[in-house]
Design an enzyme around this catalytic site. Structure first.
Site, PDB file in Angstrom:
ATOM      1  N   CYS A  89       0.829  -1.192   0.000  1.00 16.90           N
ATOM      2  CA  CYS A  89       0.000   0.000   0.000  1.00 16.90           C
ATOM      3  C   CYS A  89       0.880   1.266   0.000  1.00 16.90           C
ATOM      4  CB  CYS A  89      -0.979  -0.032   1.172  1.00 16.90           C
ATOM      5  SG  CYS A  89      -2.400   1.073   0.989  1.00 16.90           S
ATOM      6  N   HIS A 196      -3.417  -5.767   0.955  1.00 21.40           N
ATOM      7  CA  HIS A 196      -2.762  -6.028   2.236  1.00 21.40           C
ATOM      8  C   HIS A 196      -2.764  -7.521   2.582  1.00 21.40           C
ATOM      9  CE1 HIS A 196      -2.426  -1.856   3.856  1.00 21.40           C
ATOM     10  NE2 HIS A 196      -3.415  -1.627   2.998  1.00 21.40           N
ATOM     11  N   GLU A 198      -1.047  -8.998   4.798  1.00 22.87           N
ATOM     12  CA  GLU A 198      -0.905  -9.171   6.247  1.00 22.87           C
ATOM     13  C   GLU A 198      -2.252  -9.175   6.957  1.00 22.87           C
ATOM     14  OE1 GLU A 198      -1.013  -4.673   5.809  1.00 22.87           O
ATOM     15  OE2 GLU A 198      -0.298  -6.406   4.641  1.00 22.87           O
TER      16      GLU A 198
END
Length: 221
Positions: A89, A196, A198
């Protein structure tokens, strides 16, 4: 393998990244403050991560100020010497601003912030992965020459798609050129993506597709 996660003023996904790497993927992680410079504890087999957020408040241009932080000078040297770097990002924006990756991230085509689950697929693999996005300037753009080079060299890592792996206009959340969601450099040691991974590594969240991304990039399971 060790991971260093750089924290800038305005980072807001550093804890998410550290949690996913430490708790879910069981990796050693060292937080790195943006004013520090020392990366001597990392080898070329390790990885420096630039997390998502709003570094320096996104003033001027996303990632434009973070690119000049003391730590980024060291990250650039680390990458140029063959060390692995991942930008997610805002981290992807910083990598483009620093010249470690080609192209730029522009304002979303619909001029609105987007925060939702989307689907992406790896080049050459029809399987779709559900990964969250959260950005206002995530529309990847590059010149025709750069796009040709990325495609010819296999540097496009992920494209936005629908849940069946098909590329459609409605599955592209920001209007990215050629639905590009993530790329790498020619040396294949610098990786950038807007989604994302994660945030999709825990069974508590009922989504572990992010593990596939980390497995592909770094061999983690």
């Amino acid at each position: 393998m060790k991971f260093g996660v750089v924290v800038f003023p305005g980072s807001n996904c550093d804890r998410d990244m550290i949690g996913a790497l430490c708790d879910d993927l069981k990796q050693e992680v060292i937080p790195l403050w943006h004013k520090d410079k020392d990366l001597s504890m990392f080898s070329k087999e390790d990885c420096i991560v630039l997390p998502g957020g709003f570094s320096y408040g996104d003033y001027l241009r996303c990632g434009a100020i973070a690119r000049f932080s003391p730590m980024m000078n060291s990250v650039i040297e680390f990458a140029n010497s063959g060390g692995k770097v991942l930008g997610v990002c805002n981290g992807f924006q910083i990598l483009c601003e620093s010249g470690l990756l080609p192209g730029a991230l522009l304002r979303n085509a619909h001029q609105q912030f987007v925060c939702k689950n989307v689907f992406i697929k790896e080049e050459g693999n029809p399987a779709a992965l559900k990964i969250p996005v959260a950005h206002g300037e995530g529309r990847y753009f590059a010149s025709e020459e750069v796009l040709k080079s990325l495609n010819d060299n296999g540097q496009v890592l992920y494209r936005y798609c629908d849940e069946n792996g098909k590329l459609t206009d409605t599955s592209n959340p920001n209007g990215a050129t050629e639905a590009i969601a993530g790329i790498c450099n020619e040396g294949r040691n610098v990786f950038g993506m807007m989604p994302h991974p994660e945030r999709a590594c825990s069974n508590i969240l009922n989504n572990e597709d992010g593990r596939v991304v980390f497995s592909k990039l770094f061999g983690l399971s």
